[in-house]
Design a protein around this motif. Structure first.
Motif, short mmCIF file in Angstrom:
data_model
loop_
_atom_site.label_atom_id
_atom_site.label_comp_id
_atom_site.label_asym_id
_atom_site.label_seq_id
_atom_site.Cartn_x
_atom_site.Cartn_y
_atom_site.Cartn_z
N ASN A 31 0.67 -1.20 -0.08
CA ASN A 31 0.17 0.10 -0.09
C ASN A 31 0.98 1.27 -0.10
O ASN A 31 1.63 1.46 1.06
N ILE A 32 0.78 2.03 -0.98
CA ILE A 32 1.53 3.40 -1.06
C ILE A 32 0.46 4.53 -1.30
O ILE A 32 -0.50 4.43 -2.19
N SER A 33 0.54 5.56 -0.42
CA SER A 33 -0.48 6.51 -0.29
C SER A 33 0.36 7.66 -0.92
O SER A 33 1.49 8.14 -0.30
N TYR A 34 -0.31 8.56 -1.79
CA TYR A 34 0.17 9.92 -2.16
C TYR A 34 -0.71 10.91 -1.91
O TYR A 34 -2.05 10.90 -1.84
N ASP A 35 -0.01 11.98 -1.37
CA ASP A 35 -0.77 13.04 -0.96
C ASP A 35 -0.96 14.22 -2.00
O ASP A 35 -0.34 13.97 -2.88
N THR A 36 -1.23 15.72 -1.70
CA THR A 36 -1.42 16.61 -2.68
C THR A 36 0.08 16.91 -3.10
O THR A 36 0.15 17.37 -4.31
N PRO A 40 5.25 10.10 -2.11
CA PRO A 40 4.40 9.16 -1.22
C PRO A 40 4.93 8.96 0.30
O PRO A 40 6.01 9.08 0.56
N ASP A 41 3.52 8.54 0.99
CA ASP A 41 3.90 8.22 2.36
C ASP A 41 4.55 6.79 2.28
O ASP A 41 4.72 6.10 1.13
N PRO A 42 5.26 6.64 3.23
CA PRO A 42 6.19 5.30 3.33
C PRO A 42 4.95 4.23 3.15
O PRO A 42 3.92 4.14 3.68
N VAL A 53 -2.74 -12.15 10.08
CA VAL A 53 -2.31 -10.89 9.00
C VAL A 53 -1.02 -10.44 9.62
O VAL A 53 -1.01 -10.21 10.87
N SER A 54 0.14 -10.14 9.02
CA SER A 54 1.01 -9.42 9.26
C SER A 54 1.46 -7.84 8.78
O SER A 54 1.10 -7.79 7.49
N VAL A 55 1.54 -6.91 9.18
CA VAL A 55 1.77 -5.50 8.85
C VAL A 55 3.15 -5.18 9.14
O VAL A 55 3.45 -5.23 10.26
N ILE A 56 3.76 -4.72 8.08
CA ILE A 56 5.29 -4.39 8.00
C ILE A 56 5.23 -2.88 7.47
O ILE A 56 5.24 -2.72 6.22
N PRO A 57 5.57 -1.78 8.32
CA PRO A 57 6.00 -0.57 7.82
C PRO A 57 7.14 -0.65 7.14
O PRO A 57 8.29 -0.80 7.88
N SER A 58 7.23 -0.12 5.87
CA SER A 58 8.77 0.06 5.19
C SER A 58 9.57 1.07 5.96
O SER A 58 10.62 1.04 5.61
#
Length: 106
Positions: A31-36, A40-42, A53-58
């Protein structure tokens, strides 16, 4: 997120880009989020194999949050790299989904 002004102008606010890979009942979602500002957010990587479920912040690959589906709700069962990179935390639940223990270790 977007907005249309006066039915002619399209204003972009933010959007999220997903990549999904699957094999043998296991899913990997990035998941990559782009703002205005289009920076991109991390990225966040989600690894799924029901009921886990495992969640890994990059931005900090030493951290990982593991969840388990208990009574239809994903609850955290293990956190690696919690607070700092040397602490881990494990949680256990009863059959109703209430926490029965929380263990911290190095």
């Amino acid at each position: 997120m977007y907005r249309i002004n006066q039915e002619t102008n399209f204003e972009y606010g933010a959007y999220t880009f997903y990549t999904i890979q699957s094999e043998e009942g296991k899913y990997r979602i990035k998941n990559i989020s782009y703002d205005t500002d289009t920076v991109p957010d991390p990225a966040i990587i989600i690894l799924s194999s029901f009921p886990y479920v495992s969640v890994i912040p990059s931005e900090d690959p030493l951290q990982e949050w593991k969840f388990k589906c208990i009574n239809g709700i994903y609850k955290p069962i293990e956190t690696l790299g919690y607070i700092d990179n040397n602490r881990n935390r494990c949680l256990t639940y009863d059959e109703k989904g209430y926490i029965t223990s929380e263990t911290w270790y190095l």
